[in-house]
Motif scaffolding. Structure first.
Motif, PDB file in Angstrom:
ATOM      1  N   ALA A  86       0.827  -1.211   0.000  1.00  0.00           N
ATOM      2  CA  ALA A  86       0.000   0.000   0.000  1.00  0.00           C
ATOM      3  C   ALA A  86       0.866   1.267   0.000  1.00  0.00           C
ATOM      4  O   ALA A  86       1.883   1.330   0.676  1.00  0.00           O
ATOM      5  CB  ALA A  86      -0.917   0.004   1.215  1.00  0.00           C
ATOM      6  N   ASP A  87       0.445   2.248  -0.795  1.00  0.00           N
ATOM      7  CA  ASP A  87       1.125   3.547  -0.764  1.00  0.00           C
ATOM      8  C   ASP A  87       0.757   4.294   0.511  1.00  0.00           C
ATOM      9  O   ASP A  87       1.578   4.977   1.106  1.00  0.00           O
ATOM     10  CB  ASP A  87       0.716   4.368  -1.985  1.00  0.00           C
ATOM     11  CG  ASP A  87       1.104   3.669  -3.268  1.00  0.00           C
ATOM     12  OD1 ASP A  87       2.287   3.707  -3.602  1.00  0.00           O
ATOM     13  OD2 ASP A  87       0.222   3.051  -3.904  1.00  0.00           O
ATOM     14  N   GLY A 127      -1.422   3.705   4.176  1.00  0.00           N
ATOM     15  CA  GLY A 127      -2.149   2.780   5.041  1.00  0.00           C
ATOM     16  C   GLY A 127      -2.692   3.510   6.257  1.00  0.00           C
ATOM     17  O   GLY A 127      -2.087   4.475   6.733  1.00  0.00           O
ATOM     18  N   ILE A 128      -3.856   3.045   6.702  1.00  0.00           N
ATOM     19  CA  ILE A 128      -4.375   3.526   7.982  1.00  0.00           C
ATOM     20  C   ILE A 128      -4.685   2.310   8.833  1.00  0.00           C
ATOM     21  O   ILE A 128      -5.404   1.406   8.387  1.00  0.00           O
ATOM     22  CB  ILE A 128      -5.688   4.334   7.843  1.00  0.00           C
ATOM     23  CG1 ILE A 128      -5.459   5.642   7.121  1.00  0.00           C
ATOM     24  CG2 ILE A 128      -6.261   4.643   9.219  1.00  0.00           C
ATOM     25  CD1 ILE A 128      -6.596   6.625   7.329  1.00  0.00           C
ATOM     26  N   GLU A 136     -16.006   7.958   7.766  1.00  0.00           N
ATOM     27  CA  GLU A 136     -15.312   9.247   7.892  1.00  0.00           C
ATOM     28  C   GLU A 136     -14.707   9.653   6.546  1.00  0.00           C
ATOM     29  O   GLU A 136     -14.787  10.810   6.129  1.00  0.00           O
ATOM     30  CB  GLU A 136     -14.207   9.101   8.953  1.00  0.00           C
ATOM     31  CG  GLU A 136     -13.792  10.407   9.600  1.00  0.00           C
ATOM     32  CD  GLU A 136     -12.666  10.183  10.621  1.00  0.00           C
ATOM     33  OE1 GLU A 136     -11.728  10.989  10.614  1.00  0.00           O
ATOM     34  OE2 GLU A 136     -12.727   9.205  11.402  1.00  0.00           O
ATOM     35  N   GLY A 166       4.521   1.889   1.222  1.00  0.00           N
ATOM     36  CA  GLY A 166       4.428   3.341   1.350  1.00  0.00           C
ATOM     37  C   GLY A 166       4.484   3.764   2.799  1.00  0.00           C
ATOM     38  O   GLY A 166       5.258   3.233   3.589  1.00  0.00           O
ATOM     39  N   ILE A 167       3.625   4.671   3.148  1.00  0.00           N
ATOM     40  CA  ILE A 167       3.645   5.232   4.498  1.00  0.00           C
ATOM     41  C   ILE A 167       2.318   4.948   5.186  1.00  0.00           C
ATOM     42  O   ILE A 167       1.315   4.649   4.544  1.00  0.00           O
ATOM     43  CB  ILE A 167       3.874   6.764   4.463  1.00  0.00           C
ATOM     44  CG1 ILE A 167       2.804   7.409   3.557  1.00  0.00           C
ATOM     45  CG2 ILE A 167       5.263   7.084   3.966  1.00  0.00           C
ATOM     46  CD1 ILE A 167       2.626   8.878   3.827  1.00  0.00           C
ATOM     47  N   LYS A 168       2.348   5.017   6.506  1.00  0.00           N
ATOM     48  CA  LYS A 168       1.103   4.927   7.258  1.00  0.00           C
ATOM     49  C   LYS A 168       0.685   6.345   7.633  1.00  0.00           C
ATOM     50  O   LYS A 168       1.511   7.145   8.065  1.00  0.00           O
ATOM     51  CB  LYS A 168       1.302   4.075   8.508  1.00  0.00           C
ATOM     52  CG  LYS A 168       1.556   2.596   8.158  1.00  0.00           C
ATOM     53  CD  LYS A 168       0.831   1.654   9.100  1.00  0.00           C
ATOM     54  CE  LYS A 168       0.914   0.213   8.643  1.00  0.00           C
ATOM     55  NZ  LYS A 168       2.148  -0.484   9.039  1.00  0.00           N
ATOM     56  N   VAL A 169      -0.577   6.641   7.455  1.00  0.00           N
ATOM     57  CA  VAL A 169      -1.082   7.951   7.859  1.00  0.00           C
ATOM     58  C   VAL A 169      -1.915   7.767   9.119  1.00  0.00           C
ATOM     59  O   VAL A 169      -2.410   6.681   9.401  1.00  0.00           O
ATOM     60  CB  VAL A 169      -1.929   8.613   6.746  1.00  0.00           C
ATOM     61  CG1 VAL A 169      -1.057   8.918   5.537  1.00  0.00           C
ATOM     62  CG2 VAL A 169      -3.097   7.730   6.343  1.00  0.00           C
ATOM     63  N   THR A 213      -4.558   9.945  10.200  1.00  0.00           N
ATOM     64  CA  THR A 213      -5.960  10.375  10.176  1.00  0.00           C
ATOM     65  C   THR A 213      -6.534  10.321   8.775  1.00  0.00           C
ATOM     66  O   THR A 213      -5.791  10.304   7.781  1.00  0.00           O
ATOM     67  CB  THR A 213      -6.089  11.843  10.669  1.00  0.00           C
ATOM     68  OG1 THR A 213      -5.416  12.675   9.708  1.00  0.00           O
ATOM     69  CG2 THR A 213      -5.468  12.027  12.043  1.00  0.00           C
ATOM     70  N   VAL A 214      -7.846  10.306   8.710  1.00  0.00           N
ATOM     71  CA  VAL A 214      -8.536  10.320   7.428  1.00  0.00           C
ATOM     72  C   VAL A 214      -8.240  11.621   6.685  1.00  0.00           C
ATOM     73  O   VAL A 214      -8.031  11.626   5.465  1.00  0.00           O
ATOM     74  CB  VAL A 214     -10.061  10.125   7.640  1.00  0.00           C
ATOM     75  CG1 VAL A 214     -10.824  10.443   6.363  1.00  0.00           C
ATOM     76  CG2 VAL A 214     -10.355   8.692   8.088  1.00  0.00           C
ATOM     77  N   LEU A 265      -5.052  11.315   4.976  1.00  0.00           N
ATOM     78  CA  LEU A 265      -5.189  10.418   3.829  1.00  0.00           C
ATOM     79  C   LEU A 265      -5.794  11.161   2.631  1.00  0.00           C
ATOM     80  O   LEU A 265      -5.277  11.092   1.511  1.00  0.00           O
ATOM     81  CB  LEU A 265      -6.062   9.213   4.196  1.00  0.00           C
ATOM     82  CG  LEU A 265      -6.394   8.247   3.050  1.00  0.00           C
ATOM     83  CD1 LEU A 265      -5.130   7.583   2.506  1.00  0.00           C
ATOM     84  CD2 LEU A 265      -7.381   7.175   3.495  1.00  0.00           C
ATOM     85  N   VAL A 266      -6.867  11.886   2.890  1.00  0.00           N
ATOM     86  CA  VAL A 266      -7.545  12.617   1.815  1.00  0.00           C
ATOM     87  C   VAL A 266      -6.594  13.647   1.210  1.00  0.00           C
ATOM     88  O   VAL A 266      -6.516  13.805  -0.014  1.00  0.00           O
ATOM     89  CB  VAL A 266      -8.844  13.273   2.334  1.00  0.00           C
ATOM     90  CG1 VAL A 266      -9.444  14.185   1.271  1.00  0.00           C
ATOM     91  CG2 VAL A 266      -9.845  12.197   2.742  1.00  0.00           C
ATOM     92  N   LYS A 269      -3.311  13.494   1.091  1.00  0.00           N
ATOM     93  CA  LYS A 269      -2.297  12.784   0.282  1.00  0.00           C
ATOM     94  C   LYS A 269      -2.883  12.348  -1.064  1.00  0.00           C
ATOM     95  O   LYS A 269      -2.233  12.462  -2.097  1.00  0.00           O
ATOM     96  CB  LYS A 269      -1.805  11.530   1.026  1.00  0.00           C
ATOM     97  CG  LYS A 269      -1.063  11.831   2.324  1.00  0.00           C
ATOM     98  CD  LYS A 269       0.400  12.083   2.092  1.00  0.00           C
ATOM     99  CE  LYS A 269       1.152  12.181   3.410  1.00  0.00           C
ATOM    100  NZ  LYS A 269       2.364  12.997   3.264  1.00  0.00           N
ATOM    101  N   LEU A 270      -4.113  11.831  -1.018  1.00  0.00           N
ATOM    102  CA  LEU A 270      -4.736  11.338  -2.246  1.00  0.00           C
ATOM    103  C   LEU A 270      -4.998  12.486  -3.218  1.00  0.00           C
ATOM    104  O   LEU A 270      -4.877  12.329  -4.438  1.00  0.00           O
ATOM    105  CB  LEU A 270      -6.043  10.594  -1.932  1.00  0.00           C
ATOM    106  CG  LEU A 270      -5.904   9.261  -1.194  1.00  0.00           C
ATOM    107  CD1 LEU A 270      -7.263   8.657  -0.908  1.00  0.00           C
ATOM    108  CD2 LEU A 270      -5.061   8.270  -2.014  1.00  0.00           C
ATOM    109  N   LYS A 271      -5.340  13.641  -2.673  1.00  0.00           N
ATOM    110  CA  LYS A 271      -5.639  14.797  -3.529  1.00  0.00           C
ATOM    111  C   LYS A 271      -4.368  15.452  -4.042  1.00  0.00           C
ATOM    112  O   LYS A 271      -4.227  15.702  -5.230  1.00  0.00           O
ATOM    113  CB  LYS A 271      -6.432  15.836  -2.725  1.00  0.00           C
ATOM    114  CG  LYS A 271      -7.935  15.611  -2.824  1.00  0.00           C
ATOM    115  CD  LYS A 271      -8.691  16.775  -2.212  1.00  0.00           C
ATOM    116  CE  LYS A 271     -10.183  16.468  -2.245  1.00  0.00           C
ATOM    117  NZ  LYS A 271     -10.915  17.130  -1.168  1.00  0.00           N
TER     118      LYS A 271
END
Lengths: 311, 249
Positions: A289-290, A292-293, A303, B229-232, B234-235, B238-239, B241-243
Motif C-alpha cells: 500500500a502507498d 495505510g491507515i 469518515e 508506502g507510508i502509514k497515515v 488520520t482520514v 489520507l484525503v 495525500k490522495l488529492k
C-alpha cells in the motif's frame, strides 16, 4: 501476416477490453483484423471498426453465435486461423473459455494472460499467482494468446476500418444457453473503473458492505472483494479480485478489511495508488500500500466517505 | 457412469515461491507439494455424484513424475476408486496433458471428466478446454453448480458479469471454480484403505502421445517489487495525500 482479435460483445458494442486486445495485437503486426460474431451484432461490428489500429472487421451473423458457446465459436475461429499469424483474445471469462479450445483444435499451445509482448513469438506471463514472471517463446504456426487487458493501454476510437460480412459455420448442438443471473449495478465495471473500493473478511457481513458501497458511490468507483468475502457469501462471485477472479489496475485501489493474501495481491498490485485500511498493522496488504491507515474500518470508512465529498 | 478426475501435483498454496538464482524456474527442491486446490474440488464433486448415485466409479488421473502417486493416493483417500498415472519426468504443458487425458478417456470411456479450472503453478487455465476440444465434447468451464439430468448436465458458470446457466450434452468436460463445493478431508481409515486401491502406471509412449513442450521457457524472474508506502494517522491526512500527492481523487 495479419493478427486476428476475437471480440466479445453485447451486440451493441465490443467489450471495452477489446481495445486493450487490439493494442496488444498492434505490437505483433500492423495488420489487425477483429472478428465480431453473433446474432444482430452489426452495431458491435461498427464499434470494432472505429477502434484505432484495426484494419478490417469480419462480421458474422449466425444464430449459433448468439450466446458465445465455445463449442460453436471455436470452429469458426479455427477456420479463419490459417490466414493469421496470431489469434488474440482478452483474458476474461469469454477468452479463457474459448481460446484454449481454439488452440487445441489447431494443435498449438496457448500463451495464457500475456502481460508483455517481447517480440512476435516471445511473451511474458505471470505464473504462481504473479510471484514469478515467465518469458516464453512459441514455435507454433499460429500463436494463440490471451492478454491481460490491464497491461496494454487501450487504443482510442475514431478509426473507420472496412467491415466484411462472412458466413458462419452453424451450431454443433453440443451445448445450449439457458440464461444468466447477472449482477445488476449502476456502478462502473470493476476491470475498467478508475477507482475500485474492495472489502474483505474484515467486513464481517454482506450487510456491512453498504459502507463500502457508500464510499464507492461518492468516488464514482467500482466495488470489489477478496476471495474470503466472496467465499463467506458477503457478495457475489463477480466481485472477486485476485489470481482466480478479476485483475484490476485502477488509478486508486482502496482495500478495506483485506489482509492481502498473495492471491488477492495478484489481482490488484498493478494499481497506480493503493490505500489499505486494516486494524492489523502487520497485515501484508500494508507492504504494497502507498498509504495505510491502521484502525477500525467501521469508523474510518464512513469518515472517509464524508471527507471525500468536501471540496 | 464413470467419472474421470484429473489431479495435479503442485507446490502447496501456503509455500512462498522462490525464483531460482539462475532464472530457469522456481525452487521445488525440499518444498511441500500438494494437490492443486481446484482439483480437490473436482474430486469432491465426483464423490458427491457417486454418493447421490449419479456416478458409479471415480478414476483419478495424474501425469508427471513418480511422486504424483501421492497426489493420486490423496484422491483415493478422499473417495476415488482407482488411479491412473502417466509417468514421465518430461515437462508437461496443458496441450500435452490434454492429449494424455484424451488417450485415457478413449480407453476408459467415462461419461464425465472433471478437472480444476487452473493449476496454481502455471496458472494456464487451459487443459479442460483443450481436452474437450480434442474429444469433440461439450465444455462447462468455471462451474459453480452442476446438475446431472438424463443424458445432459446443467452447469451454472461463474462469468464476468455474474452467473450463466448452460446445458451440455453428455459426455462433457467440466472445469471447477471455487464455489462449486468445499472439499472434504480424508479420514485416517480412508487413508489406510486408499493404500490398497489400485494405481495403474502408463508411459506417454504407450499412449502414443508426443508430450514435447510447445512453449519454450526462456527465463523465469522475480516480479517487480512494489515498495511499501507510508502509514497515515488520520482520514484528513489520507484525503490530503490522495488529492495533493497522488492526485487520484
Amino acid at each position: 501476416m495479419a493478427v486476428l482479435v476475437v471480440a466479445a460483445h453485447d451486440n451493441k458494442s465490443v467489450r471495452a477490453n477489446v481495445a486493450n486486445a487490439v493494442a496488444a495485437a498492434t505490437k505483433l503486426d500492423s495488420d489487425v483484423h477483429v472478428l465480431v460474431a453473433g446474432k444482430d451484432c452489426g452495431e458491435a461490428a461498427r464499434s470494432a471498426a472505429a477502434l484505432q489500429g484495426v484494419t478490417k472487421v469480419l462480421h458474422v451473423e449466425d444464430a449459433a453465435y448468439a450466446n458465445w458457446l465455445a463449442e460453436d465459436i471455436a470452429p469458426l475461429v479455427v477456420k479463419l486461423a490459417p490466414n493469421y499469424s496470431h489469434v488474440v483474445m482478452a483474458a476474461d471469462s469469454v477468452g479463457k473459455n474459448v481460446a484454449p479450445r481454439v488452440a487445441a483444435l489447431l494443435d498449438v499451445g496457448q500463451v495464457s494472460e500475456a502481460i508483455q509482448i517481447v517480440s512476435p513469438d516471445t511473451f511474458v506471463r505471470p505464473i504462481y499467482a504473479g510471484n514469478a514472471m515467465a518469458t516464453v517463446q512459441s514455435g507454433d504456426k499460429v500463436k494463440v494468446l490471451t492478454i491481460r487487458p490491464t497491461n496494454f493501454k487501450a487504443v482510442g476510437t475514431g478509426g473507420s476500418a472496412p467491415i466484411e460480412q462472412i458466413g458462419g459455420e452453424g451450431g454443433k448442438g453440443l451445448s445450449s444457453y439457458v440464461g444468466a443471473e447477472l449482477s445488476k449495478s449502476e456502478r462502473p465495471e470493476l476491470t475498467s473503473a478508475k477507482i475500485v473500493v474492495s472489502g474483505g473478511r474484515g467486513m464481517g457481513s454482506g450487510e456491512n458492505f453498504k459502507i463500502i458501497e457508500a464510499l464507492a458511490d461518492k468516488l464514482g468507483a467500482g466495488v470489489g472483494a477478496s476471495r474470503a468475502a466472496v467465499d463467506a457469501g458477503y457478495v457475489p462471485n463477480d466481485y472477486q479480485v485476485g489470481q482466480t477472479g478479476k485483475v484490476v489496475a485502477p488509478d486508486l485501489y482502496i482495500a478495506v478489511g483485506i489482509s492481502g493474501a498473495i492471491q488477492h495481491l495478484a489481482g490488484m498490485k498493478d494499481s497506480k495508488t493503493i490505500v489499505a485500511i486494516n486494524k492489523d498493522e502487520e497485515a501484508p496488504i500494508f507492504q504494497v500500500a502507498d498509504y495505510g491507515i491502521v484502525g477500525d474500518l467501521f469508523q474510518i470508512v464512513p469518515e472517509l466517505t464524508a471527507a471525500v465529498g468536501k471540496k | 457412469m464413470k467419472v474421470l478426475v484429473a489431479v495435479k501435483r503442485v507446490i502447496d498454496y501456503n509455500v512462498k515461491i522462490r525464483v531460482k538464482a539462475d532464472n530457469t524456474g522456481v525452487e521445488t527442491a525440499n518444498v511441500k507439494m500438494s494437490m492443486n486446490p481446484f482439483d480437490e474440488i473436482a474430486v469432491e464433486e465426483a464423490i458427491r455424484m457417486k454418493e447421490k448415485g449419479a456416478a458409479t466409479e471415480i478414476i483419478a488421473f495424474s501425469a508427471g513424475p513418480a511422486q504424483c502417486q501421492e497426489t493420486i493416493r490423496t484422491a483415493l483417500a478422499m473417495g476415488a476408486d482407482r488411479g491412473i498415472l502417466v509417468q514421465t519426468d518430461a515437462e508437461l504443458q496443458p496441450l500435452a496433458v490434454a492429449k494424455l487425458l484424451k488417450a485415457v478417456v478413449d480407453k476408459e470411456q467415462p461419461g464425465l471428466v472433471i478437472v480444476g479450472k487452473q493449476a496454481i503453478d502455471d496458472d494456464s487455465n487451459a487443459t479442460g478446454q483443450m481436452l474437450a476440444a480434442l474429444l469433440g465434447w461439450s465444455q462447462g468451464t468455471f462451474a459453480n453448480k452442476l446438475n446431472v439430468a438424463d443424458g445432459s448436465i446443467e452447469v451454472k458458470r461463474e462469468v464476468d458479469g455474474g452467473l450463466e446457466n448452460i446445458k451440455l450434452k453428455m459426455p462433457a468436460v467440466i472445469t471447477t471454480d471455487l464455489r462449486l463445493n468445499e472439499p472434504r478431508y480424508a479420514s485416517l481409515p480412508n487413508i489406510m484403505k486408499a493404500k490398497k486401491k489400485p494405481i495403474e502406471t502408463l508411459a506417454p509412449d504407450a499412449l502414443g502421445v508426443d508430450v514435447a513442450p510447445r512453449l519454450k521457457v526462456l527465463k523465469v524472474e522475480e516480479p517487480p517489487k512494489r515498495k511499501a508506502g507510508i502509514k497515515v494517522k488520520t482520514v484528513a491526512e489520507l484525503v490530503d495525500k490522495l488529492k495533493n500527492e497522488a492526485g487520484v481523487i
